[in-house]
Enzyme design. Structure first.
Site, short mmCIF file in Angstrom:
data_model
loop_
_atom_site.label_atom_id
_atom_site.label_comp_id
_atom_site.label_asym_id
_atom_site.label_seq_id
_atom_site.Cartn_x
_atom_site.Cartn_y
_atom_site.Cartn_z
N SER A 152 0.99 -1.21 0.18
CA SER A 152 0.05 0.05 -0.18
C SER A 152 0.92 1.08 0.05
O SER A 152 1.83 1.49 -0.83
CB SER A 152 -0.89 0.07 1.12
OG SER A 152 -1.97 1.01 1.16
N ASP A 317 -8.89 -6.51 -4.57
CA ASP A 317 -8.47 -5.15 -3.84
C ASP A 317 -9.07 -3.89 -4.63
O ASP A 317 -8.57 -3.93 -5.86
CB ASP A 317 -6.83 -5.00 -4.02
CG ASP A 317 -6.50 -3.81 -3.24
OD1 ASP A 317 -7.38 -2.82 -2.97
OD2 ASP A 317 -5.25 -3.80 -3.16
N HIS A 350 -8.16 -5.08 -0.12
CA HIS A 350 -6.87 -4.46 0.14
C HIS A 350 -5.90 -5.11 1.20
O HIS A 350 -4.78 -5.18 1.33
CB HIS A 350 -7.05 -3.14 0.40
CG HIS A 350 -5.88 -2.16 0.30
ND1 HIS A 350 -4.81 -2.26 -0.84
CD2 HIS A 350 -5.13 -1.47 1.25
CE1 HIS A 350 -3.90 -1.27 -0.45
NE2 HIS A 350 -4.12 -1.02 0.84
#
Length: 377
Positions: A152, A317, A350
């Site tokens: 991320s 995601d 995610h």
């Protein structure tokens, strides 16, 4: 044999050389809290830097002697016999500047005023973090990392390492990441920030002096963020439309299990995370765009990269979709860099990059084992 790194302890590095931020602001001195696992080899070629995501910190693996239940946030990935094998690598995890887990941030005392920095702490960028991380590498005597790894927001930092210090990183592992946020992602961040900014207890960022915390705003921000980290399928499987009691109340209190879960997560987060840090972290996400200086051309932006890359995405995601990861792959291929790409089938959205998915772990293990062989050659 797969096992934990065991008992670990945080360390602290102090830097007295001023750090100029991308915004032009200057921090005269600062501290970074970090942890290390494994042993740095004789030629210092086996170091790996772990860059954390929005709510992450330096405690990546293992546990503390006085808090045995406080397990590192990536303990399934880092340790003896695990993909990031501490029998092979010297692993460094840190809490970024602006954080709220020990490194200098808004809730730290400004030595010039004797009060918390609060609203005066500079807005920080991914570029600023990488600069401070490079100074930590110097402090540890590491001239070049075998790999810089992050998921991320951490993946953005890993990318920036390849651009700012192309000779100081041999491999970049960017997981569930993107070369820049979409408009939708920026919009989510703005709504989350506004929940904090409009909380009556925020006091313009100087709530420390008032002895309060903007809990309501931070709680809402986390609830919104948490929804975007999960997939629709994951929420359906875990909660569905289950009610906490057998009948509807026909009111606005918590009735569905998903509501109860989100409020629990929001309350837990607001109890330990700093609201100013949340604002800074989300802005750093928004601002990251290496192509901005090249009229939006990612091919030109990645032209300076020299590292080999592993880019990993997850099918469910939707916050950082596989297409965003492929936006990293394409300019690297254009610039004839060595790139491996894996798109993992996962139901966790995610948050998949934090999960012990066997296929994902196998991909990571295979790539990192090749790095180890490269070191040994």
């Amino acid at each position: 044999m797969v096992s934990s790194v065991g008992i670990v302890s945080a360390q602290r590095a102090q830097f007295d050389t001023p750090l100029q931020f991308k915004s032009g602001a200057v921090l005269p001195r600062y501290e970074l809290v970090y942890e290390t696992y494994g042993t740095l080899n004789a030629d210092r070629s086996n170091a790996i830097l772990i860059c954390h995501a929005l709510s992450g910190h330096h405690h990546v693996a293992g546990y503390y002697a006085d808090e045995p239940k406080n397990i590192g946030w990536w303990d399934n990935m880092v340790g003896p016999g695990k993909p990031i094998d501490t029998d092979k690598f010297f692993v460094v995890g840190l809490n970024n500047l602006g954080g709220c887990h020990g490194s200098t941030g808004p809730n730290s005392v400004n030595p010039e005023t004797g009060k918390p920095y609060g609203s005066s702490f500079p807005v920080i960028t991914v570029e600023d973090w990488v600069e401070s991380q490079a100074r930590l590498a110097d402090y540890l005597g590491i001239q070049q990392f075998a790999a810089v790894i992050g998921g991320s927001l951490g993946g953005m930092q890993a990318q920036q390492w390849s651009l700012a210090y192309p000779e100081r990183v041999r491999h970049v592992l960017a997981i569930a990441s993107a070369p820049r946020l979409t408009a939708q992602n920026i919009a989510f961040n703005d709504v989350a920030r506004n929940a904090i900014l409009t909380d009556p207890d925020f006091h313009g960022g100087d709530y420390y002096a008032h002895g309060v915390v903007p809990t309501r705003g931070l709680r809402l921000a986390r609830m919104l963020g948490h929804i975007t980290y999960l997939s629709d399928d994951a929420m359906a499987d875990k909660f569905g439309r289950e009610l906490r009691v057998e009948k509807l109340n026909y009111g606005f209190e918590v009735e569905f299990e998903i509501e109860s879960y989100l409020r629990y997560q929001g309350d837990k987060f607001a109890a330990y995370f700093d609201a100013n840090t949340y604002l800074l972290m989300t802005k750093a996400l928004d601002y990251f765009d290496p192509a901005h200086a090249f009229a939006g051309d990612l091919n030109k932006a990645f032209a300076t990269a020299r590292a080999d890359f592993l880019v990993v995405s997850f099918t469910t995601d939707w916050r950082f979709s596989p297409e965003r990861s492929r936006e990293i792959v394409r300019p690297l291929l254009h610039n004839r860099r060595n790139v491996s790409y894996a798109e993992i089938t996962s139901a966790h959205g995610h948050d998949s990059f934090l999960m012990p998915d066997p296929h994902y772990l196998d991909v990571m293990y295979a790539y990192l084992n090749n790095i180890h062989r490269e070191n040994a050659a």
